[in-house]
Every structure is written in structure tokens, then in C-alpha cells.
Design a protein around this motif. Structure first.
Motif, PDB file in Angstrom:
ATOM      1  N   ASN A  72      27.874  35.484  25.561  1.00 25.68           N
ATOM      2  CA  ASN A  72      28.537  36.735  25.205  1.00 25.68           C
ATOM      3  C   ASN A  72      29.391  37.255  26.348  1.00 25.68           C
ATOM      4  OD1 ASN A  72      27.385  36.724  22.683  1.00 25.68           O
ATOM      5  ND2 ASN A  72      25.656  38.020  23.261  1.00 25.68           N
ATOM      6  N   ASN A  73      28.876  37.118  27.584  1.00 28.25           N
ATOM      7  CA  ASN A  73      29.638  37.585  28.739  1.00 28.25           C
ATOM      8  C   ASN A  73      30.911  36.780  28.916  1.00 28.25           C
ATOM      9  OD1 ASN A  73      29.645  39.352  31.216  1.00 28.25           O
ATOM     10  ND2 ASN A  73      29.827  37.345  32.180  1.00 28.25           N
ATOM     11  N   ALA A  74      30.845  35.499  28.611  1.00 23.32           N
ATOM     12  CA  ALA A  74      32.032  34.647  28.744  1.00 23.32           C
ATOM     13  C   ALA A  74      33.116  35.038  27.752  1.00 23.32           C
ATOM     14  CB  ALA A  74      31.647  33.182  28.548  1.00 23.32           C
ATOM     15  N   LEU A  75      32.703  35.685  26.642  1.00 28.33           N
ATOM     16  CA  LEU A  75      33.674  36.102  25.639  1.00 28.33           C
ATOM     17  C   LEU A  75      34.365  37.402  26.008  1.00 28.33           C
ATOM     18  CD1 LEU A  75      31.660  35.297  22.391  1.00 28.33           C
ATOM     19  CD2 LEU A  75      33.500  33.945  23.410  1.00 28.33           C
ATOM     20  N   LEU A  76      33.822  38.130  26.995  1.00 29.21           N
ATOM     21  CA  LEU A  76      34.444  39.381  27.394  1.00 29.21           C
ATOM     22  C   LEU A  76      35.794  39.119  28.061  1.00 29.21           C
ATOM     23  CD1 LEU A  76      31.388  41.284  28.917  1.00 29.21           C
ATOM     24  CD2 LEU A  76      32.419  41.606  26.666  1.00 29.21           C
ATOM     25  N   ALA A  77      36.718  40.024  27.853  1.00 29.45           N
ATOM     26  CA  ALA A  77      38.039  39.898  28.463  1.00 29.45           C
ATOM     27  C   ALA A  77      37.972  40.274  29.941  1.00 29.45           C
ATOM     28  CB  ALA A  77      39.029  40.798  27.733  1.00 29.45           C
ATOM     29  N   PRO A  78      38.872  39.741  30.765  1.00 27.96           N
ATOM     30  CA  PRO A  78      38.942  40.171  32.157  1.00 27.96           C
ATOM     31  C   PRO A  78      39.577  41.546  32.267  1.00 27.96           C
ATOM     32  CG  PRO A  78      40.687  38.606  31.691  1.00 27.96           C
ATOM     33  CD  PRO A  78      39.830  38.667  30.455  1.00 27.96           C
ATOM     34  N   SER A  84      36.419  54.345  41.495  1.00 24.47           N
ATOM     35  CA  SER A  84      35.791  55.144  40.441  1.00 24.47           C
ATOM     36  C   SER A  84      36.199  54.654  39.057  1.00 24.47           C
ATOM     37  CB  SER A  84      36.168  56.619  40.607  1.00 24.47           C
ATOM     38  OG  SER A  84      35.609  57.148  41.784  1.00 24.47           O
ATOM     39  N   VAL A  85      37.464  54.307  38.894  1.00 26.23           N
ATOM     40  CA  VAL A  85      37.941  53.831  37.597  1.00 26.23           C
ATOM     41  C   VAL A  85      37.274  52.508  37.245  1.00 26.23           C
ATOM     42  CG1 VAL A  85      39.950  52.991  36.321  1.00 26.23           C
ATOM     43  CG2 VAL A  85      40.142  55.042  37.740  1.00 26.23           C
ATOM     44  N   VAL A  86      37.250  51.583  38.192  1.00 20.67           N
ATOM     45  CA  VAL A  86      36.639  50.279  37.938  1.00 20.67           C
ATOM     46  C   VAL A  86      35.149  50.429  37.646  1.00 20.67           C
ATOM     47  CG1 VAL A  86      36.023  48.070  39.005  1.00 20.67           C
ATOM     48  CG2 VAL A  86      38.347  48.965  39.235  1.00 20.67           C
ATOM     49  N   SER A  87      34.456  51.264  38.410  1.00 17.01           N
ATOM     50  CA  SER A  87      33.023  51.457  38.212  1.00 17.01           C
ATOM     51  C   SER A  87      32.724  52.028  36.834  1.00 17.01           C
ATOM     52  CB  SER A  87      32.462  52.395  39.291  1.00 17.01           C
ATOM     53  OG  SER A  87      32.613  51.829  40.577  1.00 17.01           O
ATOM     54  N   GLU A  88      33.618  52.862  36.336  1.00 18.46           N
ATOM     55  CA  GLU A  88      33.421  53.526  35.057  1.00 18.46           C
ATOM     56  C   GLU A  88      33.474  52.554  33.882  1.00 18.46           C
ATOM     57  OE1 GLU A  88      32.863  57.125  32.762  1.00 18.46           O
ATOM     58  OE2 GLU A  88      32.792  56.805  34.928  1.00 18.46           O
ATOM     59  N   ILE A  89      34.307  51.509  33.983  1.00 17.84           N
ATOM     60  CA  ILE A  89      34.560  50.678  32.794  1.00 17.84           C
ATOM     61  C   ILE A  89      34.271  49.194  32.974  1.00 17.84           C
ATOM     62  CG2 ILE A  89      36.343  52.283  32.021  1.00 17.84           C
ATOM     63  CD1 ILE A  89      38.448  50.351  32.953  1.00 17.84           C
ATOM     64  N   ARG A  90      33.896  48.751  34.158  1.00 17.40           N
ATOM     65  CA  ARG A  90      33.839  47.309  34.429  1.00 17.40           C
ATOM     66  C   ARG A  90      32.779  46.560  33.634  1.00 17.40           C
ATOM     67  NH1 ARG A  90      29.766  45.864  38.079  1.00 17.40           N
ATOM     68  NH2 ARG A  90      28.715  47.640  39.056  1.00 17.40           N
ATOM     69  N   ASN A  91      31.713  47.243  33.191  1.00 19.13           N
ATOM     70  CA  ASN A  91      30.636  46.543  32.478  1.00 19.13           C
ATOM     71  C   ASN A  91      31.077  45.972  31.146  1.00 19.13           C
ATOM     72  OD1 ASN A  91      28.776  46.970  34.502  1.00 19.13           O
ATOM     73  ND2 ASN A  91      27.989  48.855  33.613  1.00 19.13           N
ATOM     74  N   SER A  92      32.206  46.399  30.644  1.00 17.35           N
ATOM     75  CA  SER A  92      32.708  45.887  29.361  1.00 17.35           C
ATOM     76  C   SER A  92      33.626  44.681  29.550  1.00 17.35           C
ATOM     77  CB  SER A  92      33.473  46.994  28.624  1.00 17.35           C
ATOM     78  OG  SER A  92      32.638  48.092  28.342  1.00 17.35           O
ATOM     79  N   TYR A  93      33.757  44.202  30.795  1.00 13.75           N
ATOM     80  CA  TYR A  93      34.703  43.119  31.066  1.00 13.75           C
ATOM     81  C   TYR A  93      34.023  42.034  31.890  1.00 13.75           C
ATOM     82  CZ  TYR A  93      37.880  46.627  29.344  1.00 13.75           C
ATOM     83  OH  TYR A  93      38.481  47.572  28.548  1.00 13.75           O
ATOM     84  N   SER A  94      34.517  40.817  31.751  1.00 19.21           N
ATOM     85  CA  SER A  94      33.865  39.668  32.380  1.00 19.21           C
ATOM     86  C   SER A  94      34.066  39.636  33.886  1.00 19.21           C
ATOM     87  CB  SER A  94      34.389  38.373  31.754  1.00 19.21           C
ATOM     88  OG  SER A  94      35.799  38.255  31.941  1.00 19.21           O
ATOM     89  N   VAL A 130      36.792  41.406  37.305  1.00 22.28           N
ATOM     90  CA  VAL A 130      37.716  42.484  37.649  1.00 22.28           C
ATOM     91  C   VAL A 130      38.729  41.995  38.676  1.00 22.28           C
ATOM     92  CG1 VAL A 130      37.929  44.802  38.620  1.00 22.28           C
ATOM     93  CG2 VAL A 130      35.934  44.213  37.226  1.00 22.28           C
ATOM     94  N   THR A 131      39.997  42.303  38.421  1.00 17.86           N
ATOM     95  CA  THR A 131      41.066  42.066  39.393  1.00 17.86           C
ATOM     96  C   THR A 131      41.783  43.390  39.623  1.00 17.86           C
ATOM     97  OG1 THR A 131      41.414  39.786  38.651  1.00 17.86           O
ATOM     98  CG2 THR A 131      43.201  40.819  39.903  1.00 17.86           C
ATOM     99  N   VAL A 132      41.895  43.796  40.887  1.00 15.15           N
ATOM    100  CA  VAL A 132      42.608  45.017  41.243  1.00 15.15           C
ATOM    101  C   VAL A 132      43.703  44.669  42.240  1.00 15.15           C
ATOM    102  CG1 VAL A 132      42.455  47.313  42.280  1.00 15.15           C
ATOM    103  CG2 VAL A 132      40.580  46.463  40.859  1.00 15.15           C
ATOM    104  N   GLN A 155      50.129  39.290  34.855  1.00 14.49           N
ATOM    105  CA  GLN A 155      49.089  39.243  35.875  1.00 14.49           C
ATOM    106  C   GLN A 155      48.272  40.533  35.914  1.00 14.49           C
ATOM    107  OE1 GLN A 155      50.214  37.543  39.753  1.00 14.49           O
ATOM    108  NE2 GLN A 155      52.225  37.079  38.890  1.00 14.49           N
ATOM    109  N   ILE A 156      48.770  41.577  35.270  1.00 14.18           N
ATOM    110  CA  ILE A 156      48.094  42.873  35.199  1.00 14.18           C
ATOM    111  C   ILE A 156      48.211  43.389  33.770  1.00 14.18           C
ATOM    112  CG2 ILE A 156      48.148  45.286  35.959  1.00 14.18           C
ATOM    113  CD1 ILE A 156      49.130  44.413  38.637  1.00 14.18           C
ATOM    114  N   ASP A 157      47.157  44.047  33.291  1.00 13.18           N
ATOM    115  CA  ASP A 157      47.166  44.605  31.934  1.00 13.18           C
ATOM    116  C   ASP A 157      47.559  46.077  31.914  1.00 13.18           C
ATOM    117  OD1 ASP A 157      46.254  42.162  30.783  1.00 13.18           O
ATOM    118  OD2 ASP A 157      44.236  42.644  31.485  1.00 13.18           O
TER     119      ASP A 157
END
Length: 350
Positions: A98-104, A120-130, A132-134, A150-152
Motif C-alpha cells: 500500500n505504501n508503494a502505491l502512495l504518490a511522492p 511545518s508544511v511537510v510534517s503536516e501532510i507527509r504521511n499520505s505520501y511515499s 518527500v522531495t523539497v 520535477q515539482i508538483d
């Protein structure tokens, strides 16, 4: 049939080392073989088993016999553990799949808010993504990375209004401020006339920085011109050069909280009215990352309200009436402190 515990078993990752050692010992019936499988010495295996027996107050191994024999209690414990191994491994495999199916998660932050907002932004939402690239940089650079896939989502002050293929969410608005060398001896209430003839040159942002566009638009509208000899592209240099007396500068409160150590070395003043304000946006390509855009904008707004704005007011309390955040609709701009008096004619938005 019970599944054996081995080096590749996912459930082994959840076990205490001594429990893992006990299970492998039950399977090999040899301290030496168990040590080789686990990559530790025979004596360490023996010590782990002894410690486990003491804590459980149960004899797990008949130590006096050779080859070793697992006691009745040890066999019962191993059977209990081994029955759960297959269930745990299957569930862990499902979690991995399931984790592999999550989007980056691929975000870009303009340099002026990267240090104060990105974590703060990354910490707030990162659990829904496989993963993180900043990435950070000036607005134009971040837009190019987004065009190159290269960025969403990017957070920056330039809305790129000429691009009809972009979706935008307003996050916050902040007024500009003046920063001076500590020893400028200028009156507390500044005027453009006083700054023009104070004998201190202006430090400007290089055209690569969006701050340069704000400066140029504001000064053109006001019919102002200042002598400048130095241009910089990042806020750290701007603060450092002002602190060393190379000039004064027009900047934003976000600059101060980005580099609090350097901010202590400059004199912070209110800019003469009208205030030149800047807005920050979350931006993505239309019809591609709408939900992510909403989540990023909401997390950034929360960070601004709870973390950034209070720090800004410590440095420049007079800006409070001119801080704005997003409302319920994408185009809403709501005062962060609605009880404070403000006049729209005092503000120019760029």
C-alpha cells in the motif's frame, strides 16, 4: 504449518533481539548456528536467552543437556510466537504494498520562506505520501522545475498571472519594512525624502529575486529613485550587508524570521506610507494536483498563523493590521487580526 523466523522475515523487524534469538535457537537447536544466522557470538545468544528466562521467570532451554533441548515451557512459547509470525508478515507485506502505491510528495519553496515554513508544511501532510522531495530557489527557477515535472506544487510570491495553465491558492500577505544599519542615527519616523538624502545608499535585490520586481513596481508607481551600488539575490546577504553598514533596504518581515541571528544586527523600521505588500501563493498545474494544492495551501496558512506571524510581530509589531490570510474561497483575503484598524488606501499590493 508455522512460518519460521529468518533474516528476511518482516516480523523479525518488530521483535526484541532476545526474542528473535530465542526463536532462531528453537529452529536451529544450536547456539552456534543461531549466532551465525543473527551475526552475533554464541556467548551473546546464551546471555540473551538467560536474560529472557530471568524476566519471564520461566526455563526455556535445558542448559545441562547437549545437544540443547527446548523445555516444555519454551516449546509452548515458541509455538505461540510462531503462530503469529505468518499473520504479522502478511499484514506487513500488505502495508509495504500500500505504501508503494502512495504518490511522492514534491514541493518547491521560494528561498524567503523555505526555512520558516517548509518543515511545518511537510510534517503536516507527509504521511499520505511515499517519499518527500523539497527543493528551494527563486520563483522562476521553481516554475521551470514544475514545467519539467520535477515539482508538483510550489510556494512563491509570483503568481505568474500570464500563465493560464496554472492553478493558484493565496496563502498570506505581508507588508514591507525598512532595515537600517544600527548606527544610522535616522529619526524613528522615516520619510522617503530622509532616506534619499541620508548619505546611506540603498541595497537592492537582484532581478533574479522577486523582491526586485516588487521594489521596481513600487518605486515606479511612487516616482522614487535611489542610488544603489550593491545588489544581492538572497535575504541572508541583504541582512548581512545592512548589518555591516553597506546600506539600507526594503524587505519583508519574513526575511527577519528566516535569519533571526542576522535580524538582531539591523534596525527595523516601518516603511513610509503607502505600504508595499507582497502575497504568497501555492501554485500547481491545472487539473493535475488539485487536492495536493489545497492541502499544501491549508498547511502553509496554518504555519503562517501559528508560527510565522507571531515571530514577525516580535520584530515589527506595527505590521499586525496589514497581515492577511486566505479565507474559505480561493480568492478570499482575510485580515489575520480583524479587530485592528486599517485603511485600504495605505496599502499597495504587488
Amino acid at each position: 504449518m508455522a512460518k519460521h523466523l529468518n533474516q528476511t522475515s518482516l516480523s523479525s523487524l518488530l521483535m526484541q533481539p532476545r526474542v528473535k534469538a530465542f526463536c532462531v535457537l528453537c529452529e536451529t537447536k544450536s547456539f552456534t548456528k543461531a549466532g551465525k544466522i543473527l551475526g552475533i557470538s554464541q556467548s551473546n545468544i546464551s546471555r540473551m536467552i538467560s536474560d529472557l528466562e530471568k524476566d519471564l521467570e520461566v526455563t526455556l532451554v535445558e542448559h545441562s543437556l547437549r545437544p540443547i533441548r527446548i523445555s516444555h515451557a519454551g516449546q509452548a512459547l515458541y509455538q505461540l510466537i510462531s503462530q503469529e509470525i505468518s499473520t504479522i508478515d502478511n499484514q506487513l507485506m500488505e502495508l509495504r504494498a500500500n505504501n508503494a502505491l502512495l504518490a511522492p510528495l514534491r514541493l518547491g519553496f521560494v528561498e524567503s520562506v523555505a526555512r520558516t515554513m517548509s518543515f511545518s508544511v511537510v510534517s503536516e501532510i507527509r504521511n499520505s505520501y511515499s517519499r518527500v522531495t523539497v527543493l528551494t530557489g527563486i520563483s522562476g527557477y521553481l516554475l521551470r522545475l514544475m514545467d519539467e515535472d520535477q515539482i508538483d506544487v510550489i510556494i512563491c510570491p509570483d503568481p505568474f498571472s500570464n500563465r493560464n495553465d496554472l492553478e493558484r491558492r493565496f496563502i498570506f500577505r505581508e507588508p514591507s519594512i525598512i532595515i537600517l544599519p544600527k548606527n544610522s542615527n535616522l529619526p524613528q519616523e522615516l520619510t522617503w525624502e530622509r532616506l534619499k538624502f541620508c548619505g546611506i545608499p540603498m541595497l537592492k535585490y537582484h532581478t533574479a529575486n522577486s523582491g526586485a520586481k516588487l521594489e521596481q513596481n513600487f518605486f515606479n508607481q511612487m516616482g522614487l529613485h535611489f542610488v544603489h551600488r550593491v545588489e544581492v539575490d538572497i535575504n541572508a546577504l541583504l541582512l548581512d550587508y545592512v548589518a555591516h553598514g553597506l546600506g539600507w533596504a526594503l524587505t519583508r518581515p519574513s526575511t527577519l524570521i528566516q535569519h533571526p541571528d542576522l535580524a538582531e544586527k539591523v534596525d527595523v523600521r516601518a516603511m513610509p506610507l503607502p505600504l508595499a505588500t507582497r502575497e504568497l501563493y501555492a501554485i500547481t498545474r491545472k487539473s493535475q494536483h488539485h487536492d495536493l494544492l489545497e492541502r499544501v495551501a491549508l498547511a502553509a496558512k496554518k504555519c503562517f498563523e501559528t508560527e510565522c506571524a507571531p515571530k514577525m510581530l516580535e520584530k515589527a509589531p506595527w505590521i499586525a493590521p496589514y497581515l492577511y490570510v486566505s479565507g474559505e474561497n480561493a480568492s478570499d483575503r482575510m485580515p489575520l487580526y480583524p479587530h485592528l484598524e486599517r485603511k485600504n488606501e495605505e496599502v499597495l499590493v504587488y
